[in-house]
Design an enzyme around this catalytic site. Sequence first.
Site, mmCIF file in Angstrom:
data_model
loop_
_atom_site.group_PDB
_atom_site.id
_atom_site.type_symbol
_atom_site.label_atom_id
_atom_site.label_comp_id
_atom_site.label_asym_id
_atom_site.label_seq_id
_atom_site.Cartn_x
_atom_site.Cartn_y
_atom_site.Cartn_z
ATOM 1 N N ARG A 79 9.765 52.804 27.734
ATOM 2 C CA ARG A 79 9.269 52.225 28.996
ATOM 3 C C ARG A 79 7.997 52.982 29.385
ATOM 4 O O ARG A 79 8.041 54.198 29.596
ATOM 5 C CB ARG A 79 10.355 52.394 30.065
ATOM 6 C CG ARG A 79 9.922 52.021 31.460
ATOM 7 C CD ARG A 79 11.063 52.174 32.469
ATOM 8 N NE ARG A 79 10.573 51.830 33.779
ATOM 9 C CZ ARG A 79 10.335 52.696 34.761
ATOM 10 N NH1 ARG A 79 10.600 53.979 34.624
ATOM 11 N NH2 ARG A 79 9.860 52.280 35.910
ATOM 12 N N HIS A 123 2.684 51.656 38.271
ATOM 13 C CA HIS A 123 3.365 52.928 38.539
ATOM 14 C C HIS A 123 2.362 53.822 39.278
ATOM 15 O O HIS A 123 1.948 54.863 38.786
ATOM 16 C CB HIS A 123 3.854 53.557 37.230
ATOM 17 C CG HIS A 123 4.880 54.642 37.395
ATOM 18 N ND1 HIS A 123 6.082 54.644 36.693
ATOM 19 C CD2 HIS A 123 4.904 55.755 38.155
ATOM 20 C CE1 HIS A 123 6.776 55.732 37.016
ATOM 21 N NE2 HIS A 123 6.071 56.435 37.905
ATOM 22 N N GLU A 168 9.300 51.931 41.764
ATOM 23 C CA GLU A 168 9.579 52.669 42.997
ATOM 24 C C GLU A 168 8.597 52.334 44.118
ATOM 25 O O GLU A 168 7.849 53.210 44.592
ATOM 26 C CB GLU A 168 9.577 54.179 42.724
ATOM 27 C CG GLU A 168 10.592 54.616 41.696
ATOM 28 C CD GLU A 168 10.677 56.134 41.526
ATOM 29 O OE1 GLU A 168 9.838 56.853 42.092
ATOM 30 O OE2 GLU A 168 11.594 56.594 40.832
ATOM 31 N N ASN A 298 16.461 53.781 39.438
ATOM 32 C CA ASN A 298 16.140 55.182 39.160
ATOM 33 C C ASN A 298 17.051 56.053 40.010
ATOM 34 O O ASN A 298 17.141 55.857 41.228
ATOM 35 C CB ASN A 298 14.679 55.491 39.510
ATOM 36 C CG ASN A 298 13.711 54.766 38.584
ATOM 37 O OD1 ASN A 298 14.117 54.101 37.632
ATOM 38 N ND2 ASN A 298 12.430 54.912 38.848
ATOM 39 N N TYR A 300 18.342 60.210 40.703
ATOM 40 C CA TYR A 300 18.205 61.647 40.434
ATOM 41 C C TYR A 300 19.213 62.513 41.192
ATOM 42 O O TYR A 300 19.748 63.464 40.637
ATOM 43 C CB TYR A 300 16.786 62.119 40.781
ATOM 44 C CG TYR A 300 15.749 61.588 39.814
ATOM 45 C CD1 TYR A 300 15.453 62.265 38.643
ATOM 46 C CD2 TYR A 300 15.097 60.377 40.050
ATOM 47 C CE1 TYR A 300 14.520 61.778 37.734
ATOM 48 C CE2 TYR A 300 14.164 59.878 39.155
ATOM 49 C CZ TYR A 300 13.878 60.576 37.999
ATOM 50 O OH TYR A 300 12.970 60.078 37.092
ATOM 51 N N GLU A 375 15.285 55.223 35.076
ATOM 52 C CA GLU A 375 14.900 56.643 35.109
ATOM 53 C C GLU A 375 16.097 57.480 35.513
ATOM 54 O O GLU A 375 16.810 57.140 36.465
ATOM 55 C CB GLU A 375 13.789 56.922 36.141
ATOM 56 C CG GLU A 375 12.408 56.593 35.689
ATOM 57 C CD GLU A 375 11.359 56.958 36.731
ATOM 58 O OE1 GLU A 375 11.539 57.942 37.488
ATOM 59 O OE2 GLU A 375 10.360 56.230 36.784
HETATM 60 O O1 IFM Z 1 7.884 61.630 37.853
HETATM 61 C C1 IFM Z 1 8.518 60.739 38.710
HETATM 62 C C2 IFM Z 1 8.232 59.312 38.298
HETATM 63 O O2 IFM Z 1 6.870 59.053 38.246
HETATM 64 C C3 IFM Z 1 8.860 58.347 39.267
HETATM 65 N N1 IFM Z 1 10.246 58.650 39.464
HETATM 66 C C4 IFM Z 1 10.623 60.000 39.739
HETATM 67 C C5 IFM Z 1 10.013 60.919 38.712
HETATM 68 C C6 IFM Z 1 10.413 62.388 38.994
HETATM 69 O O3 IFM Z 1 9.955 62.757 40.247
#
Ligand code: IFM
Length: 471
Positions: A79, A123, A168, A298, A300, A375
């Site tokens: 990706r 992006h 995002e 995404n 985290y 992500e």
């Molecule tokens: O690096 C970023 C990415 O560009 C977008 N999502 C989160 C990642 C980590 O912060």
Amino acid sequence: MTSSPRIFPEGFLWGSATASYQIEGAVAEDGRGPSIWDTLSHTPGKVMNGDTGDVADDHYHRWSADLDIIKDLGLQAYRFSIAWPRIQPDGSGAFNAKGDEFYSRLVDGLLERGVRPVVTLYHWDLPQALEDRGGWTNRDTAFRFADYATHVAGVLGDRVETWTTLNEPWCSAFLGYASGIHAPGRTEPESALKAAHHLNLAHGLAGRAVRDALGADTQLSVTLNLHVTRPDDPDSAADRDAIRQLDAIGNRVFLGPMLDGAYPKDLLDDTKSVSDWSFVQDGDEATCAVPLDVLGINYYSTSRARRHTGDGPMEHADGHGDTGHSPWVGADDIEFRTQPGPYTAMGWNIDPSGMVELLTDMSRRYPDLPLMVTENGAAFYDTVAEDGSVPDADRTSYLHDHIDAVGQAVDAGADVRGYFLWSLLDNFEWAWGYDRRFGIVRVDFDNLERTVKDSAKWYSRLIATNQLPPV
Ligand code: IFM
């Protein structure tokens, strides 16, 4: 008792992800125009250590060797994002053939190596010329984006099946125009709402343009960073209402128009002191709701919040950095509490249960829409061992637990079709520059040499067997 390893469904897609400004470099080469990130990163004090994306990973020149790494690791999909200012330097008007050629070579290189290309059209590297005309606060930017998308579809559409409009958009709108930690660095709450709406509109217009150009087989997608936020005190109605409000301004501000065809009423109420939303025109919400084939998610970490009472200072531990201006428009009395550890180098808490919660929740809310984790990954301060290897056990452990969480969500009935690890390479981590390393491949920023980290070798074993290896 030893438990048997987790096995993923046949056909589950394993990949990794990057983004143009974070890896390409060559910002003034072959006709590329400046983007808002060039401008912000060259503004003193905006990026840690004064880092810029001028060279980044020099992927623009080293792409072929990078694709060899992808192949050697056995990744099934890659990706990447397209830099709008490389394709159309001013964001409107003339297109740049050299930009088309670069991405065409990249796609051919992936296909030759048996790797599926997954394209993200935006992006965050908006052409600066468009920001000079108002950026995402200008409705016209959405129409310019659709023109650019139509052009890229014409160039790559014979070889690329999966198209993601935006990555995002929450960060583009709220970190870019409200907290100002991201480009264009503006701190104007109403502008952030306008930007959010024009990003929704851009998604709808571009998605329709790509589908019109390429036909029904196109896999259309958008990638959202949905926030998993929990009440500080689950028994407090005020804290639960704070979570509802954060879900509106953090998640449903995009899910509403994109998937339900309307902004949620509570969002409009929560933000009425900031804006009357009169920039939403008749028919816009229907345009935003272009039918999708897959939703990119995404994930985290999680956060914890409450309604702030009393006069004491507020915590702002939402993980997005603190400029003194909140990205949470209309939510000035909501406080983000520090989460218990462990943490990654970003200061984000490690909480795989949020991945299970998010995927199962989204699958319940949108049962007919397949999901893709576009992500997930972690920054750590890696060390290089004497033998030159990078034994990043903390990253491997993060990946193990989060991929296991994806498996748990699948077991619970979530229709998750694949997983893209962020990131293939150490790269320019926005306001944190090169200080934070997310890669499973190390980049030495002095000589740009690549070293496959231990986490990449572990991920490669997972892909080869479709089973989660132990850590
Ligand atoms: O690096 C970023 C990415 O560009 C977008 N999502 C989160 C990642 C980590 O912060």
